[in-house]
Design a protein around this motif. Structure first.
Motif, PDB file in Angstrom:
ATOM      1  N   GLU A  44       0.837  -1.204   0.000  1.00 12.22           N
ATOM      2  CA  GLU A  44       0.000   0.000   0.000  1.00 12.22           C
ATOM      3  C   GLU A  44       0.874   1.256   0.000  1.00 12.22           C
ATOM      4  O   GLU A  44       1.926   1.303   0.641  1.00 12.22           O
ATOM      5  N   VAL A  45       0.432   2.290  -0.715  1.00 14.18           N
ATOM      6  CA  VAL A  45       1.112   3.588  -0.730  1.00 14.18           C
ATOM      7  C   VAL A  45       0.300   4.557   0.120  1.00 14.18           C
ATOM      8  O   VAL A  45      -0.909   4.713  -0.083  1.00 14.18           O
ATOM      9  N   ILE A  46       0.973   5.190   1.072  1.00 13.78           N
ATOM     10  CA  ILE A  46       0.285   6.086   2.003  1.00 13.78           C
ATOM     11  C   ILE A  46       1.035   7.414   2.107  1.00 13.78           C
ATOM     12  O   ILE A  46       2.181   7.536   1.682  1.00 13.78           O
ATOM     13  N   THR A  47       0.355   8.388   2.692  1.00 15.37           N
ATOM     14  CA  THR A  47       1.003   9.656   3.054  1.00 15.37           C
ATOM     15  C   THR A  47       1.237   9.647   4.547  1.00 15.37           C
ATOM     16  O   THR A  47       0.327   9.344   5.329  1.00 15.37           O
ATOM     17  N   THR A  93       3.757  11.468   8.008  1.00 12.34           N
ATOM     18  CA  THR A  93       4.464  12.656   8.480  1.00 12.34           C
ATOM     19  C   THR A  93       5.729  12.252   9.227  1.00 12.34           C
ATOM     20  O   THR A  93       5.668  11.450  10.161  1.00 12.34           O
ATOM     21  N   CYS A 143      16.262   7.746   4.294  1.00 11.92           N
ATOM     22  CA  CYS A 143      15.353   8.894   4.373  1.00 11.92           C
ATOM     23  C   CYS A 143      15.950   9.937   5.296  1.00 11.92           C
ATOM     24  O   CYS A 143      16.170   9.674   6.488  1.00 11.92           O
ATOM     25  N   LYS A 145       5.674  15.941   5.052  1.00  9.41           N
ATOM     26  CA  LYS A 145       4.773  14.919   4.515  1.00  9.41           C
ATOM     27  C   LYS A 145       5.501  14.139   3.421  1.00  9.41           C
ATOM     28  O   LYS A 145       6.142  14.742   2.541  1.00  9.41           O
ATOM     29  N   VAL A 146       5.410  12.809   3.480  1.00  6.27           N
ATOM     30  CA  VAL A 146       6.091  11.971   2.494  1.00  6.27           C
ATOM     31  C   VAL A 146       5.148  10.885   1.986  1.00  6.27           C
ATOM     32  O   VAL A 146       4.239  10.450   2.693  1.00  6.27           O
ATOM     33  N   LYS A 147       5.391  10.456   0.742  1.00  8.92           N
ATOM     34  CA  LYS A 147       4.690   9.310   0.178  1.00  8.92           C
ATOM     35  C   LYS A 147       5.533   8.072   0.458  1.00  8.92           C
ATOM     36  O   LYS A 147       6.723   8.031   0.140  1.00  8.92           O
ATOM     37  N   VAL A 148       4.900   7.061   1.032  1.00  9.39           N
ATOM     38  CA  VAL A 148       5.630   5.869   1.458  1.00  9.39           C
ATOM     39  C   VAL A 148       4.905   4.621   0.966  1.00  9.39           C
ATOM     40  O   VAL A 148       3.680   4.508   1.085  1.00  9.39           O
ATOM     41  N   LYS A 149       5.695   3.691   0.439  1.00  7.43           N
ATOM     42  CA  LYS A 149       5.159   2.377   0.104  1.00  7.43           C
ATOM     43  C   LYS A 149       5.490   1.422   1.250  1.00  7.43           C
ATOM     44  O   LYS A 149       6.638   1.309   1.663  1.00  7.43           O
ATOM     45  N   LEU A 161      10.473   5.277   0.581  1.00  6.46           N
ATOM     46  CA  LEU A 161      10.068   6.551  -0.037  1.00  6.46           C
ATOM     47  C   LEU A 161       9.803   6.347  -1.523  1.00  6.46           C
ATOM     48  O   LEU A 161      10.539   5.639  -2.210  1.00  6.46           O
TER      49      LEU A 161
END
Length: 414
Positions: free
Chosen positions: A359-362, A364, A389, A396-400, A413
């Motif tokens: 899953e890809v999430i946002t 902090t 990282c 805020k970062v996009k993370v898988k 990231l």
């Protein structure tokens, strides 16, 4: 006059700064110049500070609250520079206002593997330098450390215990030595008061224990919940120091603490068998354990290699290890092979995961993680470890999600 009292903090003037010590092991410094901008500053004692000397009134009570808030803001600001006094490593204080959840990371907080054993980790740090440590913790460690507010840990643990709704063992198994945590005695007292907690087990190298400390723990152990799990890898003084990685290790003291504790609380002695180091010591340890009354449980562990650990030897296959244990067990007439049922470990209710692998999430970013160039992000009441990282507070970062086992999350990231 605003008077602020702290139990876990102590203060000391040091030149142009005030040194702030948290839980006896971590410290930072606040410039006196910044404190004086708030008002007149004075230390009443090491745990009490006085700010401003104006008489209070209804109007000034608001003023006093403002002074208090400004001090807490200053404290928070300089806590970002918190250091471990033992290793000089940077550290993060995780408390109820830190916005850092206690589920999601294997190094601090709470680890629940859907069994009747719940791990809690109030601190990272160790006063030894064991040659076989799986995460290379200790005096030469160059990691980021964590320390958790006791009340926050207990509050979140109670929520999980209520969710599990079955008897549990609370296992204090930290990346390091738990008795470095200054609030451990109070934490144990809080755990003793929880009806659903049947066992409180604590891994320790024993170096910080004393007879009086063990007496205090035993006095509070009215329901016989407490269990101390001692490491003891050799009775030979020089070899014990070699395996502990420091000349400050006193094996005679550890033997004395094991013998004394065995008459007070439940005790398990858990040597790590490291091929080429303590092969000839196991039988001596067995004879020592058998000489004690009451006799502790002896659980010899097989050394395993880890990417993050110190690996002084090659691990032996489990088949060979169990064969060795069977021979020692037969020769010395002592139980050395155990199953989880021997420790009353049972499967328990599965804790839902707020996100799953792939899953890809946002999220902090909240603080650095243990290893260099890694950070901890937060989303949906969980922490996510992100290697490679650079930490930037509140970014805020996009993370898988690349790992989600037991609500312990590893992210990448994207």
């Amino acid at each position: 006059m605003v008077q602020l009292n702290f139990k876990t903090l102590s203060f000391q003037e040091a030149g142009e700064t005030v040194r702030v010590t948290l839980l006896k092991l971590f410290s930072t410094a606040i410039p006196l110049e910044e404190l004086k901008k708030i008002g007149t500053f004075k230390l009443k004692d090491e745990h009490t500070i006085l700010l401003n000397d104006k008489a209070s009134s209804k109007v000034k009570s608001t003023e006093s609250k403002n002074i208090e808030n400004r001090f807490y803001f200053l404290l928070s600001k300089y806590f970002s520079s918190l250091k471990n006094n033992l290793t000089k490593n940077p550290a993060t204080y995780i408390h109820r206002h830190s916005d850092i959840p206690l589920l999601g990371n294997v190094a601090f907080g709470i680890v629940y593997r859907n069994s009747s054993v719940i791990e809690i980790k109030p601190i990272t740090s160790c006063n030894l330098n064991c040659i076989y440590c799986s995460i290379a913790e200790g005096l030469t460690s160059k990691k980021h450390d964590f320390v958790v507010e006791k009340d926050y840990l207990v509050e979140e643990l109670v929520k999980l215990i209520n969710f599990v709704a079955a008897p549990v063992e609370i296992h204090v198994g930290v990346q390091g030595e738990p008795f470095l945590y200054a609030d451990l005695e109070e934490l144990i007292s809080d755990l003793q008061a929880l009806d659903q907690v049947q066992t409180i087990s604590i891994d320790t190298n024993g170096t910080l224990l004393t007879k009086s400390f063990i007496d205090r723990l035993a006095e509070k152990d009215v329901h016989k919940k407490l269990q101390l799990n001692f490491s003891l890898d050799s009775l030979n003084e020089q070899k014990a120091k070699q395996m502990a990685g420091t000349d400050n290790y006193k094996v005679k003291h550890i033997q004395e603490m094991i013998a004394y504790a065995s008459g007070k609380v439940k005790v398990i002695v858990a040597p790590v068998y490291v091929p080429g180091y303590n092969d000839e010591d196991l039988e001596e340890i067995i004879r020592f354990i058998k000489s004690l009354n009451p006799q502790p449980v002896l659980g010899i562990q097989n050394f395993l290699q880890y990417k993050t650990g110190r690996n002084p030897a090659k691990e032996i296959p489990w088949k060979k290890f169990y064969s060795l244990m069977e021979n020692l067990q037969k020769k010395h007439q002592i139980k050395l092979i155990f199953k989880k049922e021997d420790f009353n470990i049972r499967s328990a209710k599965e804790l839902p995961k707020p996100f799953i692998e792939g899953e890809v999430i946002t999220a902090t970013l909240k603080c650095p993680d243990r290893f260099p160039n890694s950070a901890i992000a937060v989303a949906k009441e969980r922490t996510i470890s992100i290697p490679n990282c650079r930490f930037e507070a509140e970014k805020k970062v996009k993370v898988k999600i690349v790992k989600d086992k037991h609500n312990i999350f590893l992210g990448k990231l994207i």
